[in-house]
Motif scaffolding. Structure first.
Motif, PDB file in Angstrom:
ATOM      1  N   MET A   1     -64.742  -4.963 -54.374  1.00  0.00           N
ATOM      2  CA  MET A   1     -65.117  -4.991 -55.443  1.00  0.00           C
ATOM      3  C   MET A   1     -65.918  -4.480 -55.737  1.00  0.00           C
ATOM      4  O   MET A   1     -65.905  -3.599 -56.958  1.00  0.00           O
ATOM      5  N   LYS A   2     -67.595  -3.655 -54.839  1.00  0.00           N
ATOM      6  CA  LYS A   2     -68.235  -3.097 -55.622  1.00  0.00           C
ATOM      7  C   LYS A   2     -67.968  -1.301 -55.422  1.00  0.00           C
ATOM      8  O   LYS A   2     -68.158  -1.242 -55.830  1.00  0.00           O
ATOM      9  N   ALA A   3     -67.023  -1.405 -54.642  1.00  0.00           N
ATOM     10  CA  ALA A   3     -66.743   0.663 -54.536  1.00  0.00           C
ATOM     11  C   ALA A   3     -65.624   0.556 -55.472  1.00  0.00           C
ATOM     12  O   ALA A   3     -65.982   1.439 -56.422  1.00  0.00           O
ATOM     13  N   PHE A   4     -64.947  -0.979 -56.423  1.00  0.00           N
ATOM     14  CA  PHE A   4     -64.308  -0.260 -57.576  1.00  0.00           C
ATOM     15  C   PHE A   4     -64.992   0.118 -58.547  1.00  0.00           C
ATOM     16  O   PHE A   4     -64.309   1.018 -59.565  1.00  0.00           O
ATOM     17  N   LEU A   5     -65.942  -1.387 -58.725  1.00  0.00           N
ATOM     18  CA  LEU A   5     -67.256  -1.078 -59.864  1.00  0.00           C
ATOM     19  C   LEU A   5     -67.250   0.466 -60.255  1.00  0.00           C
ATOM     20  O   LEU A   5     -68.225   1.128 -60.950  1.00  0.00           O
ATOM     21  N   ALA A   6     -67.849   0.874 -58.701  1.00  0.00           N
ATOM     22  CA  ALA A   6     -68.865   2.051 -58.135  1.00  0.00           C
ATOM     23  C   ALA A   6     -67.545   3.228 -59.051  1.00  0.00           C
ATOM     24  O   ALA A   6     -68.689   3.944 -59.716  1.00  0.00           O
ATOM     25  N   LEU A   7     -66.662   2.508 -58.738  1.00  0.00           N
ATOM     26  CA  LEU A   7     -66.184   4.313 -59.373  1.00  0.00           C
ATOM     27  C   LEU A   7     -65.735   4.038 -60.783  1.00  0.00           C
ATOM     28  O   LEU A   7     -65.833   5.431 -61.570  1.00  0.00           O
ATOM     29  N   VAL A   8     -65.628   3.218 -60.910  1.00  0.00           N
ATOM     30  CA  VAL A   8     -65.254   3.365 -62.981  1.00  0.00           C
ATOM     31  C   VAL A   8     -67.174   3.793 -63.358  1.00  0.00           C
ATOM     32  O   VAL A   8     -66.638   4.061 -64.144  1.00  0.00           O
ATOM     33  N   HIS A   9     -67.987   3.586 -62.807  1.00  0.00           N
ATOM     34  CA  HIS A   9     -69.246   3.804 -63.316  1.00  0.00           C
ATOM     35  C   HIS A   9     -69.119   5.056 -63.396  1.00  0.00           C
ATOM     36  O   HIS A   9     -69.651   6.074 -63.675  1.00  0.00           O
ATOM     37  N   ARG A  10     -68.947   5.716 -62.088  1.00  0.00           N
ATOM     38  CA  ARG A  10     -68.084   7.461 -61.733  1.00  0.00           C
ATOM     39  C   ARG A  10     -67.940   8.300 -63.311  1.00  0.00           C
ATOM     40  O   ARG A  10     -68.437   8.563 -63.739  1.00  0.00           O
ATOM     41  N   GLU A  11     -66.743   7.304 -63.174  1.00  0.00           N
ATOM     42  CA  GLU A  11     -66.550   8.051 -64.485  1.00  0.00           C
ATOM     43  C   GLU A  11     -67.050   7.757 -65.624  1.00  0.00           C
ATOM     44  O   GLU A  11     -67.102   9.177 -66.564  1.00  0.00           O
ATOM     45  N   PHE A  12     -67.931   6.543 -65.965  1.00  0.00           N
ATOM     46  CA  PHE A  12     -68.671   6.869 -67.412  1.00  0.00           C
ATOM     47  C   PHE A  12     -69.900   8.155 -66.624  1.00  0.00           C
ATOM     48  O   PHE A  12     -69.973   8.653 -67.836  1.00  0.00           O
ATOM     49  N   ILE A  13     -70.406   8.037 -65.521  1.00  0.00           N
ATOM     50  CA  ILE A  13     -71.325   8.900 -65.454  1.00  0.00           C
ATOM     51  C   ILE A  13     -70.982  10.645 -66.086  1.00  0.00           C
ATOM     52  O   ILE A  13     -71.714  11.362 -66.643  1.00  0.00           O
ATOM     53  N   GLU A  14     -69.425  10.890 -65.284  1.00  0.00           N
ATOM     54  CA  GLU A  14     -68.646  12.005 -65.525  1.00  0.00           C
ATOM     55  C   GLU A  14     -68.207  12.640 -66.272  1.00  0.00           C
ATOM     56  O   GLU A  14     -68.402  13.507 -67.055  1.00  0.00           O
ATOM     57  N   HIS A  15     -68.010  11.242 -67.749  1.00  0.00           N
ATOM     58  CA  HIS A  15     -67.531  11.711 -69.122  1.00  0.00           C
ATOM     59  C   HIS A  15     -68.391  11.528 -70.019  1.00  0.00           C
ATOM     60  O   HIS A  15     -67.913  10.330 -70.770  1.00  0.00           O
ATOM     61  N   ARG A  16     -69.701  10.956 -69.619  1.00  0.00           N
ATOM     62  CA  ARG A  16     -70.732  10.383 -70.665  1.00  0.00           C
ATOM     63  C   ARG A  16     -70.689  11.937 -72.039  1.00  0.00           C
ATOM     64  O   ARG A  16     -71.144  11.242 -72.537  1.00  0.00           O
ATOM     65  N   GLY A  17     -70.507  12.802 -71.611  1.00  0.00           N
ATOM     66  CA  GLY A  17     -70.544  13.589 -72.610  1.00  0.00           C
ATOM     67  C   GLY A  17     -69.728  12.907 -74.007  1.00  0.00           C
ATOM     68  O   GLY A  17     -70.221  13.463 -75.247  1.00  0.00           O
ATOM     69  N   ALA A  18     -68.490  13.045 -73.660  1.00  0.00           N
ATOM     70  CA  ALA A  18     -67.375  13.059 -73.950  1.00  0.00           C
ATOM     71  C   ALA A  18     -67.659  11.452 -75.104  1.00  0.00           C
ATOM     72  O   ALA A  18     -67.098  11.580 -76.712  1.00  0.00           O
ATOM     73  N   PHE A  19     -67.726  10.591 -74.394  1.00  0.00           N
ATOM     74  CA  PHE A  19     -67.799   8.809 -74.865  1.00  0.00           C
ATOM     75  C   PHE A  19     -68.777   8.394 -75.106  1.00  0.00           C
ATOM     76  O   PHE A  19     -68.654   7.418 -76.080  1.00  0.00           O
ATOM     77  N   PHE A  20     -69.927   9.519 -74.833  1.00  0.00           N
ATOM     78  CA  PHE A  20     -71.431   8.805 -75.398  1.00  0.00           C
ATOM     79  C   PHE A  20     -72.357   9.575 -76.344  1.00  0.00           C
ATOM     80  O   PHE A  20     -72.389   9.129 -77.222  1.00  0.00           O
ATOM     81  N   ILE A  21     -72.879  10.552 -75.080  1.00  0.00           N
ATOM     82  CA  ILE A  21     -73.439  11.972 -75.800  1.00  0.00           C
ATOM     83  C   ILE A  21     -72.956  12.354 -77.072  1.00  0.00           C
ATOM     84  O   ILE A  21     -74.147  12.621 -78.241  1.00  0.00           O
ATOM     85  N   ALA A  22     -72.328  12.983 -77.212  1.00  0.00           N
ATOM     86  CA  ALA A  22     -71.402  13.888 -78.284  1.00  0.00           C
ATOM     87  C   ALA A  22     -71.163  12.680 -79.195  1.00  0.00           C
ATOM     88  O   ALA A  22     -71.664  13.056 -81.008  1.00  0.00           O
ATOM     89  N   PRO A  23     -71.166  12.099 -79.629  1.00  0.00           N
ATOM     90  CA  PRO A  23     -70.447  10.617 -81.148  1.00  0.00           C
ATOM     91  C   PRO A  23     -71.990  10.424 -80.933  1.00  0.00           C
ATOM     92  O   PRO A  23     -72.477  10.048 -82.108  1.00  0.00           O
ATOM     93  N   LEU A  24     -72.728  10.404 -80.137  1.00  0.00           N
ATOM     94  CA  LEU A  24     -74.539   9.839 -80.725  1.00  0.00           C
ATOM     95  C   LEU A  24     -75.167  10.921 -81.182  1.00  0.00           C
ATOM     96  O   LEU A  24     -75.535  10.408 -82.360  1.00  0.00           O
ATOM     97  N   VAL A  25     -74.943  11.895 -81.453  1.00  0.00           N
ATOM     98  CA  VAL A  25     -75.399  13.080 -81.508  1.00  0.00           C
ATOM     99  C   VAL A  25     -74.469  13.340 -82.778  1.00  0.00           C
ATOM    100  O   VAL A  25     -75.206  14.086 -83.443  1.00  0.00           O
ATOM    101  N   LEU A  26     -73.227  13.381 -82.965  1.00  0.00           N
ATOM    102  CA  LEU A  26     -72.628  13.292 -84.141  1.00  0.00           C
ATOM    103  C   LEU A  26     -73.159  12.636 -85.360  1.00  0.00           C
ATOM    104  O   LEU A  26     -73.097  12.621 -86.376  1.00  0.00           O
ATOM    105  N   VAL A  27     -73.678  10.894 -84.613  1.00  0.00           N
ATOM    106  CA  VAL A  27     -74.007  10.296 -85.802  1.00  0.00           C
ATOM    107  C   VAL A  27     -75.324  10.632 -86.078  1.00  0.00           C
ATOM    108  O   VAL A  27     -76.010  10.268 -87.087  1.00  0.00           O
TER     109      VAL A  27
END
Length: 296
Positions: A1-27
């Motif tokens: 389960m920890k490995a699976f959560l780590a993989l999900v966390h990796r996806e957020f880290i790798e794509h936080r630009g489109a899903f977090f940073i860019a929207p935040l800058v736009l706001v």
């Protein structure tokens, strides 16, 4: 389960630009432009404040709904591009052998990407969207202060409207993710095989299937088939409009609880279940292709 959560966390880290940073800058940009517009008298704060008090409830509800709809469009756009690109990222950046060495299956890796696409990544956009809506409501309230018509009652109404509309926003977003689950899974599965070409190929595949049904079973044209009718139905999220029709006709005010209750009761949950099964099947097939392709 920890490995699976780590993989999900990796996806957020790798794509936080489109899903977090860019929207935040736009706001930040939009909020800055709004403040600048008032500060250089491009917008009249006193006139805007008085205008907001004419129909304050409707203005705040409509403003929230309009901005939330824009964020949902943005979310849908980046999610499908994520599915096309993220599922093929390991192959493109030569990290496949590294992930193959981990004690997780290819299905688990793809499932973690898909889980991120329907939980963490939309959650990031939802959080930024709520922040942007706080800014919008704050600017609107300040303009009413300049108009000399703001008070504790209006502030309480704004807070109540914000909470209720945030609930509506969350329900619609979650149901939308569930409804379009098979489309995202199909794009992601094809992305693991053909990379960024997954979106045009995913659009072409249903057309080919519909044309095949037309050729074999007949019909007026390739788009007058049972396949195309079903795809057309699954492409449009079913939204109960009975309450909204009454609101637009002026028969009653918008009631978020009534809308959400009616929406959930009339939602096609059977199709959601079918779509979830389809998503798991195509992800499994994609994982088998990924496993065999890596070996070869």
């Amino acid at each position: 389960m920890k490995a699976f959560l780590a993989l999900v966390h990796r996806e957020f880290i790798e794509h936080r630009g489109a899903f977090f940073i860019a929207p935040l800058v736009l706001v930040g940009i939009v909020f800055g432009l709004t403040i600048l517009a008032f500060s250089v008298n491009r917008l009249d704060t006193r006139f805007s404040g008085q205008l907001l008090t004419v129909v304050p409830t409707w203005v705040f509800e409509a403003g929230f709904a309009g901005l939330a709809a824009a964020w949902l469009i943005y979310l849908g756009f980046v999610l499908f591009f994520y599915c096309a690109d993220g599922f093929a990222a390991d192959k493109r950046n030569n990290a496949m052998l590294f992930w193959k060495s981990m004690p997780v299956s290819d299905f688990t890796v793809l499932l973690s990407k898909f889980t991120a696409a329907v939980t963490v990544l939309p959650g990031a956009v939802f959080g930024v969207a709520l922040l942007s809506l706080v800014g919008m409501f704050g600017v609107a309230y300040v303009t009413t202060l300049f108009g000399g018509l703001a008070g504790a009652d209006l502030l309480g109404s704004i807070i109540a409207i914000y909470g209720q509309m945030a609930m509506v926003f969350l329900v619609v977003m979650v149901c939308g993710l569930l409804w379009y689950l098979p489309y995202m899974a199909l794009v992601g599965a094809m992305g693991s095989a053909v990379g960024r070409w997954a979106i045009p190929l995913a659009l072409l595949l249903p057309t080919v299937v519909s044309a095949l049904e037309w050729v074999t079973l007949g019909g007026a044209h390739p788009f007058a088939t049972h396949t195309w009718a079903y795809l057309d139905y699954r492409s449009q999220m079913p939204i109960a409009l009975d309450h909204l029709d009454q609101v637009w006709e002026g028969q009653q005010p918008f009631e978020p609880i009534v809308f959400v209750t009616d929406f959930l009761q009339k939602f096609d949950w059977l199709q959601v279940g079918i779509g979830a099964i389809f998503a798991l099947v195509v992800l499994y097939l994609a994982s088998e292709y990924r496993r065999r392709a890596a070996v070869n």
